[in-house]
Design a protein around this motif. Structure first.
Motif, PDB file in Angstrom:
ATOM      1  N   GLU A 213       0.663  -1.187  -0.104  1.00  0.00           N
ATOM      2  CA  GLU A 213      -0.162  -0.189   0.270  1.00  0.00           C
ATOM      3  C   GLU A 213       0.737   1.284  -0.282  1.00  0.00           C
ATOM      4  OE1 GLU A 213      -2.775   0.087  -0.446  1.00  0.00           O
ATOM      5  OE2 GLU A 213      -3.730  -1.847  -0.077  1.00  0.00           O
ATOM      6  N   SER A 216       2.524   2.529   3.216  1.00  0.00           N
ATOM      7  CA  SER A 216       3.305   1.124   4.046  1.00  0.00           C
ATOM      8  C   SER A 216       4.791   0.681   4.213  1.00  0.00           C
ATOM      9  CB  SER A 216       2.969   0.158   3.456  1.00  0.00           C
ATOM     10  OG  SER A 216       2.804   0.108   3.130  1.00  0.00           O
ATOM     11  N   THR A 218       7.233  -2.524   5.427  1.00  0.00           N
ATOM     12  CA  THR A 218       6.771  -3.680   5.856  1.00  0.00           C
ATOM     13  C   THR A 218       8.530  -4.745   6.321  1.00  0.00           C
ATOM     14  OG1 THR A 218       5.119  -4.198   3.690  1.00  0.00           O
ATOM     15  CG2 THR A 218       6.570  -6.419   4.173  1.00  0.00           C
ATOM     16  N   SER A 346       8.189  -4.156  14.431  1.00  0.00           N
ATOM     17  CA  SER A 346       6.668  -4.573  13.929  1.00  0.00           C
ATOM     18  C   SER A 346       6.420  -3.492  14.350  1.00  0.00           C
ATOM     19  CB  SER A 346       7.377  -6.133  14.736  1.00  0.00           C
ATOM     20  OG  SER A 346       6.733  -6.181  15.726  1.00  0.00           O
ATOM     21  N   ASP A 350       3.594  -1.476   9.197  1.00  0.00           N
ATOM     22  CA  ASP A 350       1.851  -1.811   9.011  1.00  0.00           C
ATOM     23  C   ASP A 350       1.905  -3.973   9.226  1.00  0.00           C
ATOM     24  OD1 ASP A 350       0.386   0.647   8.706  1.00  0.00           O
ATOM     25  OD2 ASP A 350       2.298   0.963   6.966  1.00  0.00           O
ATOM     26  N   ASN A 351       3.119  -4.241   9.021  1.00  0.00           N
ATOM     27  CA  ASN A 351       3.379  -6.000   8.085  1.00  0.00           C
ATOM     28  C   ASN A 351       4.944  -5.943   8.750  1.00  0.00           C
ATOM     29  OD1 ASN A 351       0.234  -6.253   6.274  1.00  0.00           O
ATOM     30  ND2 ASN A 351       1.722  -4.478   5.304  1.00  0.00           N
ATOM     31  N   LYS A 368       2.710  -9.778  10.879  1.00  0.00           N
ATOM     32  CA  LYS A 368       2.321  -8.816  11.836  1.00  0.00           C
ATOM     33  C   LYS A 368       1.590  -8.662  10.195  1.00  0.00           C
ATOM     34  CE  LYS A 368       1.784  -3.876  13.251  1.00  0.00           C
ATOM     35  NZ  LYS A 368       1.902  -3.007  13.934  1.00  0.00           N
ATOM     36  N   VAL A 369      -0.026  -8.605   9.835  1.00  0.00           N
ATOM     37  CA  VAL A 369      -0.539  -7.917   8.900  1.00  0.00           C
ATOM     38  C   VAL A 369      -1.274  -7.085   9.013  1.00  0.00           C
ATOM     39  CG1 VAL A 369      -1.910  -9.555   6.845  1.00  0.00           C
ATOM     40  CG2 VAL A 369      -0.462 -10.367   8.271  1.00  0.00           C
ATOM     41  N   SER A 370      -1.526  -6.293   8.262  1.00  0.00           N
ATOM     42  CA  SER A 370      -2.722  -5.059   8.420  1.00  0.00           C
ATOM     43  C   SER A 370      -3.580  -5.443   6.891  1.00  0.00           C
ATOM     44  CB  SER A 370      -1.647  -4.335   7.522  1.00  0.00           C
ATOM     45  OG  SER A 370      -1.250  -3.621   6.990  1.00  0.00           O
ATOM     46  N   SER A 371      -2.959  -6.118   5.574  1.00  0.00           N
ATOM     47  CA  SER A 371      -4.492  -6.283   4.848  1.00  0.00           C
ATOM     48  C   SER A 371      -4.668  -7.600   4.759  1.00  0.00           C
ATOM     49  CB  SER A 371      -3.382  -6.242   3.355  1.00  0.00           C
ATOM     50  OG  SER A 371      -4.196  -6.706   2.417  1.00  0.00           O
TER      51      SER A 371
END
Length: 384
Positions: A213, A216, A218, A346, A350-351, A368-371
C-alpha cells in the motif's frame, strides 16, 4: 523559523549557536534584507569562511568583529551602527563574552530605549551559564542541546522554551551538515509519489501480507543468506517490471552487485549506499531524504538494519526507523526493510514477516498483517 522581536539562543559550547544564527541571518540576506552581525569572539574573515563551509553566504552582512573592543563601548557602538545601517536583523554572538559588565542592564537599556522602536529583530547567543540574566527580556528562548549516548553517538535538539504569542515547550531534532548547514528533521518533506494503486510484488508475499500500500512499512526478519538476497532482488525486479521506480538503499549489501543481479532478472533498480555516520546521528534521515529527492522512487527497499542497531544501539536505531518510516509515509512511498532480528521494529510497521530455511528452501510466515487481502499462513519464498 521567522523569529520576531528579541530571540535568545543558548547552550553549551559546540551545540550550534553560531550555526543557528548564521541559518537565520543567511535567510534574511537571501530575502534582500540587511543584517548587522556583531561577533565577540570570531573575526570577520573566519566567520564568513566557516559559514560558507556550511552553505551560508554572510558576505553581504555588515559584520563587526568586536573581539578586542572594550565592553563598555560595545553597546553605544551597536546603537550607532544599527541606526546608521537600518538592519532588519541584529545578531550579537556571543553576549557571554562581555565579561565584567552589567550585560542585563545594558541590554535592557539598549533594546527597549534604542533598538525596539526601530523594529529591528535581535538574535542573542549566550553560553548556558550566562542565559538566565537575559531570559526575561527575550520574546523567544531556544535552548540548544547536544547529547551523547553510551556508545558515543551525538544527537542535537532544539528546545523552544518560550515563543512570544505562540505555544512553546516543543522540541525539534536537528543536524548540522557540511555544505547544507542546519537541518530541521521535521521540515524534511520529500515530494509525494504519484497517486496509484497498491503494488503487487508477484511473489508469495502478496498472499502472505497483501500488496504494498502507498506509504506502508513492511519488515522482513530474515537470515543474511544468498537465498534471501536473491528473493529480495527478485522482489525488486518484479516491482520494477510493473513500471515502478525502485530505490535500493544499501547498508551491508554491495549496491553494484545488487543492481547487477536485478538486471539479470530482467528488472531495474536504483541502488545507492546510505551511510551510517556515528558522528552525525541524524545523517541517516537526511541521507535518506536526499536519495528520495534525487531518485523520486515509488518503492524503497533497504537491507540489513542490523548495521544501525550495532553502531547506534537499540533506542537510537528504533528512533531512526520511526522517523524514517514517517518520512516515507508522508511521501506515500512503500518501505521494505530487512533485519536479522525483530528488535521491536514491527511496532512501527504495518506488516512483518519472518523468513526461515527448511529442507533447503526459503519460507516465510506472517508476524504482523494489516491487509484484508492476505490469505496464507506460510509461503515458499522462492520459485518451486
Amino acid at each position: 523559523m521567522d523569529l520576531k522581536g528579541i530571540t535568545l539562543v543558548y547552550g553549551r559550547p559546540g551545540t550550534g549557536k553560531t550555526t543557528f544564527a548564521a541559518h537565520i541571518a543567511a535567510e534574511r540576506l537571501r530575502r534582500g534584507e540587511r543584517v548587522l552581525w556583531v561577533s565577540f569572539y570570531e573575526d570577520k574573515d573566519t566567520l564568513v569562511k566557516n559559514a560558507a563551509a556550511l552553505g551560508y553566504d554572510l558576505s553581504k552582512a555588515h559584520i563587526w568583529d568586536a573581539v578586542l573592543v572594550k565592553a563598555e563601548d560595545v553597546f553605544n557602538y551597536v546603537v550607532a551602527l544599527a541606526t546608521e545601517e537600518g538592519p532588519s536583523l541584529l545578531v550579537m554572538d556571543s553576549i557571554s563574552q562581555l565579561q565584567g559588565l552589567d550585560v542585563r542592564g545594558h541590554l535592557t537599556n539598549v533594546m527597549y530605549r534604542a533598538l525596539r522602536p526601530t523594529g529591528v529583530d535581535i538574535l542573542l547567543t549566550a553560553e548556558e551559564e550566562g542565559a538566565d540574566p537575559l531570559s526575561y527580556i527575550a520574546d523567544n528562548i531556544i535552548h540548544l542541546v547536544r547529547k551523547v549516548s553510551e556508545r558515543g553517538i551525538p544527537t542535537r535538539y532544539m528546545d523552544f522554551e518560550k515563543m512570544r504569542g505562540r505555544p512553546a515547550g516543543f522540541i525539534k531534532a536537528f543536524e548540522i551538515v557540511e555544505g547544507v548547514g542546519l537541518v530541521l528533521l521535521d521540515e524534511l518533506k520529500p515530494a509525494r509519489r504519484r497517486a496509484g494503486q497498491p503494488l503487487a510484488t508477484d511473489t508469495c508475499i502478496d498472499t502472505l501480507l497483501g500488496p504494498l500500500e502507498p506509504g506502508s512499512v513492511t519488515v522482513f526478519v530474515a537470515p543474511a543468506t544468498t537465498s534471501y538476497l536473491k528473493f529480495l532482488a527478485r522482489t525488486a525486479a518484479n516491482i520494477s517490471k510493473r513500471g515502478a521506480t525502485v530505490l535500493f538503499a544499501a547498508r551491508g549489501v554491495d549496491p553494484l552487485r545488487f543492481h547487477a543481479y536485478v538486471e539479470r532478472l530482467g528488472g531495474k533498480v536504483v541502488a545507492k549506499r546510505v551511510e551510517v555516520r556515528p558522528d552525525k546521528y541524524w545523517w541517516l534521515t537526511y541521507g535518506l531524504y536526499r536519495a528520495i529527492e534525487e531518485v523520486r522512487p515509488d518503492v524503497l527497499i533497504t537491507d540489513w538494519l542490523d548495521v544501525e542497531f550495532s553502531l547506534l544501539g537499540r533506542d537510537l536505531a528504533l528512533e531512526t526507523f520511526r522517523r524514517n518510516s514517517a518520512l516515507l509515509r508522508d511521501a506515500g512511498i512503500p518501505l521494505i526493510v530487512s533485519v536479522s532480528e525483530e528488535r521491536g521494529l514491527s511496532a512501527y510497521a504495518d506488516n512483518a514477516a519472518v523468513f526461515y530455511e527448511e529442507g533447503g528452501a526459503l519460507y516465510a510466515r506472517p508476524l504482523k498483517v494489516s491487509s484484508f487481502e492476505a490469505s496464507a499462513d506460510r509461503c515458499r519464498a522462492e520459485p518451486p
